[in-house]
Design a protein around this motif. Structure first.
Motif, PDB file in Angstrom:
ATOM      1  N   ALA A 166     -15.745  24.165 -67.868  1.00  0.00           N
ATOM      2  CA  ALA A 166     -16.699  23.980 -66.675  1.00  0.00           C
ATOM      3  C   ALA A 166     -17.540  25.476 -66.652  1.00  0.00           C
ATOM      4  O   ALA A 166     -18.766  25.040 -66.411  1.00  0.00           O
ATOM      5  N   THR A 167     -17.034  26.477 -66.513  1.00  0.00           N
ATOM      6  CA  THR A 167     -17.809  27.736 -66.517  1.00  0.00           C
ATOM      7  C   THR A 167     -18.760  27.753 -67.550  1.00  0.00           C
ATOM      8  O   THR A 167     -20.074  28.137 -67.319  1.00  0.00           O
ATOM      9  N   ALA A 168     -18.292  27.490 -68.797  1.00  0.00           N
ATOM     10  CA  ALA A 168     -19.309  27.349 -69.974  1.00  0.00           C
ATOM     11  C   ALA A 168     -20.274  26.686 -69.836  1.00  0.00           C
ATOM     12  O   ALA A 168     -21.579  26.761 -70.090  1.00  0.00           O
ATOM     13  N   ALA A 169     -19.898  25.460 -69.391  1.00  0.00           N
ATOM     14  CA  ALA A 169     -21.197  24.333 -69.257  1.00  0.00           C
ATOM     15  C   ALA A 169     -22.198  24.692 -68.215  1.00  0.00           C
ATOM     16  O   ALA A 169     -23.457  24.462 -68.398  1.00  0.00           O
ATOM     17  N   VAL A 170     -21.913  25.308 -67.059  1.00  0.00           N
ATOM     18  CA  VAL A 170     -22.746  25.906 -66.346  1.00  0.00           C
ATOM     19  C   VAL A 170     -23.477  26.948 -66.833  1.00  0.00           C
ATOM     20  O   VAL A 170     -24.663  27.254 -66.705  1.00  0.00           O
ATOM     21  N   SER A 171     -22.980  27.802 -67.813  1.00  0.00           N
ATOM     22  CA  SER A 171     -23.640  28.901 -68.324  1.00  0.00           C
ATOM     23  C   SER A 171     -24.684  28.513 -69.287  1.00  0.00           C
ATOM     24  O   SER A 171     -25.712  29.089 -69.372  1.00  0.00           O
ATOM     25  N   VAL A 176     -21.865  17.669 -66.231  1.00  0.00           N
ATOM     26  CA  VAL A 176     -20.653  17.962 -67.075  1.00  0.00           C
ATOM     27  C   VAL A 176     -19.621  19.036 -66.301  1.00  0.00           C
ATOM     28  O   VAL A 176     -18.637  18.728 -66.436  1.00  0.00           O
ATOM     29  N   ALA A 177     -20.123  20.198 -65.831  1.00  0.00           N
ATOM     30  CA  ALA A 177     -19.315  21.258 -65.169  1.00  0.00           C
ATOM     31  C   ALA A 177     -18.657  20.480 -64.072  1.00  0.00           C
ATOM     32  O   ALA A 177     -17.489  20.661 -63.699  1.00  0.00           O
ATOM     33  N   LEU A 178     -19.550  19.843 -63.318  1.00  0.00           N
ATOM     34  CA  LEU A 178     -18.836  19.132 -62.009  1.00  0.00           C
ATOM     35  C   LEU A 178     -17.673  18.223 -62.328  1.00  0.00           C
ATOM     36  O   LEU A 178     -16.548  18.026 -61.836  1.00  0.00           O
ATOM     37  N   LEU A 179     -18.098  17.319 -63.735  1.00  0.00           N
ATOM     38  CA  LEU A 179     -16.914  16.447 -63.815  1.00  0.00           C
ATOM     39  C   LEU A 179     -15.712  17.291 -64.366  1.00  0.00           C
ATOM     40  O   LEU A 179     -14.620  16.793 -64.328  1.00  0.00           O
ATOM     41  N   LEU A 180     -15.812  18.343 -65.175  1.00  0.00           N
ATOM     42  CA  LEU A 180     -14.798  19.195 -65.657  1.00  0.00           C
ATOM     43  C   LEU A 180     -13.892  19.839 -64.658  1.00  0.00           C
ATOM     44  O   LEU A 180     -12.814  19.788 -64.378  1.00  0.00           O
ATOM     45  N   VAL A 181     -14.605  20.151 -63.283  1.00  0.00           N
ATOM     46  CA  VAL A 181     -14.038  20.679 -62.181  1.00  0.00           C
ATOM     47  C   VAL A 181     -13.096  19.489 -61.653  1.00  0.00           C
ATOM     48  O   VAL A 181     -12.021  19.648 -61.200  1.00  0.00           O
ATOM     49  N   VAL A 182     -13.699  18.321 -61.290  1.00  0.00           N
ATOM     50  CA  VAL A 182     -13.018  17.053 -61.062  1.00  0.00           C
ATOM     51  C   VAL A 182     -11.695  16.747 -61.736  1.00  0.00           C
ATOM     52  O   VAL A 182     -10.741  16.527 -61.380  1.00  0.00           O
TER      53      VAL A 182
END
Length: 299
Positions: free
Chosen positions: A39-44, A61-67
């Motif tokens: 998730a962090t990598a996706a935001v980066s 994608v980052a939000l989905l990974l956090v969920v």
């Protein structure tokens, strides 16, 4: 940084007490760690993309990974956070969210030196010291805040922290100008210190609340260890989000700075509501604990 880390590593055996050796090792929550790192990598990655659609896709994608991280943690036995964080009626999740939003705000420091150089013409060394103003405010106020013990005072400090953090970023965003004189730049320091003081006055009391939220000793140890995890994850995620906001304001440095500071003011202000939710949820827990104590003493 590598040199400092080596010195710290050498000091550990001399400073920390030796613990009892045990053959049992705590299982590593591999899936949870992979999900949060992804998730962090996706935001980066979203922060360095120029196409609006691609950037929005990266954030989605980052939000989905956090969920996915939260969903996996709720049903897994190998967790980053203790089980109490996912139980209904527990204050621990709100405490962690407030801690995370406070640590999230530290990411602003990564870009303050850039703004000092581009907007005020500061040399890199001086601009770097300006970037430490948030941490300075955090450190100075945490020393004094830690001595507060009255329950009402502690509750107020935990809510006041996000207020000062968001307000500091808001005022700093309003103060930004291009080609400003040095006396105007000097005003930035106390404003950023006020923002950092919001972290300092609330952080120690939220840490205590996290450690006290779990009744089971094993969960209590995990809750205490998760404080550092929340801080690290939030700082990493916050830096990535900061990159996205700076990109949205480009190519103007002033626009990037305002996007960053106003955006973080809004995001960190959410901590006001999570702090109040932690307070409301923890009161029934304290009342129940007091009732149990009274019954035990009576018997």
């Amino acid at each position: 940084m590598a040199g400092v880390a080596a010195v710290c590593g050498a000091a550990v055996p001399r400073v920390l007490p030796r613990g009892e050796r045990s053959g049992a090792a705590a299982p590593v929550p591999v899936v949870s760690l992979v999900l949060v790192m992804a998730a962090t990598a996706a935001v980066s990655v979203a922060g360095v993309l120029h196409d609006i659609v691609a950037r929005a896709a990266g954030l989605a994608v980052a939000l989905l990974l956090v969920v996915g991280f939260v969903a996996h943690e709720r049903r897994s036995e190998r967790r980053v956070f203790p089980g109490a964080a996912y139980r209904a009626g527990s204050a621990l999740k709100w405490v962690y969210l407030t801690l995370g939003l406070l640590a999230f705000g530290v990411a602003v420091e990564s870009f303050v030196p850039l703004f000092g150089q581009r907007l005020a013409g500061l040399p890199p060394l001086v601009a770097g010291f300006f970037g430490a103003a948030v941490s300075l405010g955090w450190s100075l106020t945490q020393i004094g805040s830690s001595s507060a013990v009255r329950e009402r005072t502690v509750r107020r400090l935990r809510t006041l922290g996000p207020v000062l953090l968001a307000l500091g970023f808001l005022v700093q965003g309003l103060l930004l100008r291009e080609n400003v004189p040095i006396w105007w730049v000097v005003i930035w320091v106390p404003v950023l210190c006020v923002a950092g003081s919001g972290i300092g006055i609330a952080y120690p009391h939220l840490s205590v609340a996290a450690m006290a939220a779990a009744a089971d000793p094993a969960e209590g140890r995990q809750a205490a260890a998760a404080i550092a995890t929340v801080t690290t994850m939030s700082t990493a995620f916050g830096t990535a989000v900061a990159g996205v906001l700076v990109g949205l304001g480009g190519p103007s440095t002033l626009g990037s700075a305002r996007w960053l500071l106003f955006g973080f003011a809004v995001l960190c202000a959410i901590g006001i509501f999570t702090a109040r939710a932690a307070d409301r949820t923890s009161r029934p827990e304290r009342s129940a604990a007091a009732d149990r104590s009274s019954v035990t003493q009576g018997s």
